[in-house]
Design an enzyme around this catalytic site. Structure first.
Site, PDB file in Angstrom:
ATOM      1  N   ASP A 183      -1.001  -7.283   6.804  1.00 55.57           N
ATOM      2  CA  ASP A 183      -2.074  -6.334   6.512  1.00 55.57           C
ATOM      3  C   ASP A 183      -3.183  -7.131   5.837  1.00 55.57           C
ATOM      4  OD1 ASP A 183      -3.830  -4.454   5.455  1.00 55.57           O
ATOM      5  OD2 ASP A 183      -2.246  -3.004   5.022  1.00 55.57           O
ATOM      6  N   TYR A 212       0.833  -1.207   0.000  1.00 57.88           N
ATOM      7  CA  TYR A 212       0.000   0.000   0.000  1.00 57.88           C
ATOM      8  C   TYR A 212       0.869   1.258   0.000  1.00 57.88           C
ATOM      9  CZ  TYR A 212      -3.009   3.679   1.855  1.00 57.88           C
ATOM     10  OH  TYR A 212      -3.667   4.864   2.062  1.00 57.88           O
TER      11      TYR A 212
END
Length: 380
Positions: A167, A96
């Site tokens: 994540d 990300y």
């Protein structure tokens, strides 16, 4: 207890008989004058509503401890707060953009090292050195949807004395439970699927490690990036429909990816397992579905801007996981913090688009995509 039941039934207000737990907005609480003790003292340290949310978060992830933060990046930063000078974090190159920015802008000045790996599947025991403190994993990766074998990474990291932080934003505990596969910590942007309505900013950490839990509780109190009571209350309510929402979103996403995969105006479609048969096998072994996010590249003859402007339903906006479909251009939006070289290494091409599929009627979404592709072809 199945996860849909857990999402609804974890909290009950047995004191008053209310089927919805109360909202506690207090910033401070009365203490015993003799001891200065009490279950709650000051909202930054703890709050009854946030504590109830954290109980739900732990149950959803199969964890002993849960923590709620003011954003997904606040949660990731808190996970990294356990690092000390000289420590190293290994991450996938396809990570990300906010995580990349945090690592790129803050690690060096604090004596920390980040090592980006093009494919975590190629990681070997020799790569995990005595400096390696954390192996940070996104699977599926954002936005390429590449898959990492969590069991293998856990084995490599633990043999080298490192922790595994996952994540799990794209999957949530509904589709994937990294802690059950041996991971030490799970972080999520609760802004996405956990909230599901694009109106709450929140982040979460879950873990089964009591020592790490103490560190994360300290991070909440010392760094202060906690989730306010009202947002905690609302997140408790939205989580109740998470499994149902995700079921519909995933079904829509599967239908759309199959349609786009056969469309002449589409180049490549990316989804969990699309990179190789091996990644498909790995994902099937550690997750119960592909989720509701996919990515694709337009054919060269399609005008990207004309296509995006012609869309009626998916909004051109960052974020994902909401009941409404969203589409974005990672190279200039979610991953703009990356250099062009870093984007290339991560597999983020200038033409890549990421689509988060909502709960709309799939026939309407397919029709809309088709007319927008036609507009893109006509404009080129």
């Amino acid at each position: 207890m199945h996860i849909q039941t857990a999402a609804v039934q974890t909290l009950r207000d047995h004191q008053h008989g209310a089927v919805v737990p109360p909202l506690h907005l207090a910033s401070t609480f009365e203490l015993d004058p003799a001891t200065a003790d009490g279950p709650f003292a000051y909202q930054r340290g703890s709050n009854p509503t946030r504590a109830e949310l954290e109980q739900v978060l732990a149950v959803l992830d199969g964890a002993e401890h849960g923590f709620a933060f003011a954003s997904g990046m606040a949660a990731t930063a808190a996970a990294f707060s356990i690092l000390e000078t000289g420590d190293e974090v290994i991450l996938s190159a396809s990570v990300y953009g906010g995580t990349y920015r945090l690592v790129d802008k803050y690690f060096e000045a604090r004596g920390l090292r980040a090592r980006f790996v093009e494919d975590l599947g190629t990681l070997t025991e020799a790569d995990v050195t005595e400096r390696t403190r954390i192996v940070f994993v996104e699977t599926p990766a954002n936005p390429t949807l590449r898959i990492t074998d969590l069991r293998r990474i856990v084995d490599l990291a633990h043999r080298g004395g490192a922790l595994v932080v996952v994540d799990n934003t794209f999957m949530s505990g509904v589709l994937q439970r990294p802690l059950a596969l041996g991971a030490d910590v799970v972080v999520q942007s609760a802004t996405k699927f956990l909230s599901g309505h694009s109106d709450i900013l929140a982040g979460t950490i879950t873990t089964n490690d009591a020592d790490l839990a103490e560190r994360f509780a300290l991070a909440q109190k010392a760094l202060g990036g906690v989730l306010p009571p009202f947002d905690s209350y609302r997140l408790i309510q939205t989580i109740k429909t998470l499994p149902l929402r995700l079921e519909r979103q995933q079904a829509n996403a599967i239908a759309i990816r199959e349609h786009l995969g056969a469309h002449p105006a589409i180049g490549t479609v990316f989804f969990p397992g699309s990179h190789s048969e091996e990644e498909a096998r790995i994902h099937a072994s550690q997750a119960s579905g592909p989720g509701a996010v996919l990515a694709f590249e337009l054919a060269p003859e399609v005008d990207r801007v004309a296509f995006l402007r012609a869309l009626r339903y998916p909004a051109y906006a960052v974020s994902l996981g909401g009941v409404e479909s969203l589409i974005c251009h990672p190279a200039t939006m979610t991953h703009e913090a990356m250099t062009p070289e870093a984007q290339a290494e991560a597999g983020i091409s200038p033409e890549l688009l990421r689509l988060s599929v909502g709960i709309e009627d799939v026939a309407d979404l397919v029709e809309d995509l088709d007319q927008a592709l036609a507009a893109g072809l006509a404009a080129s």
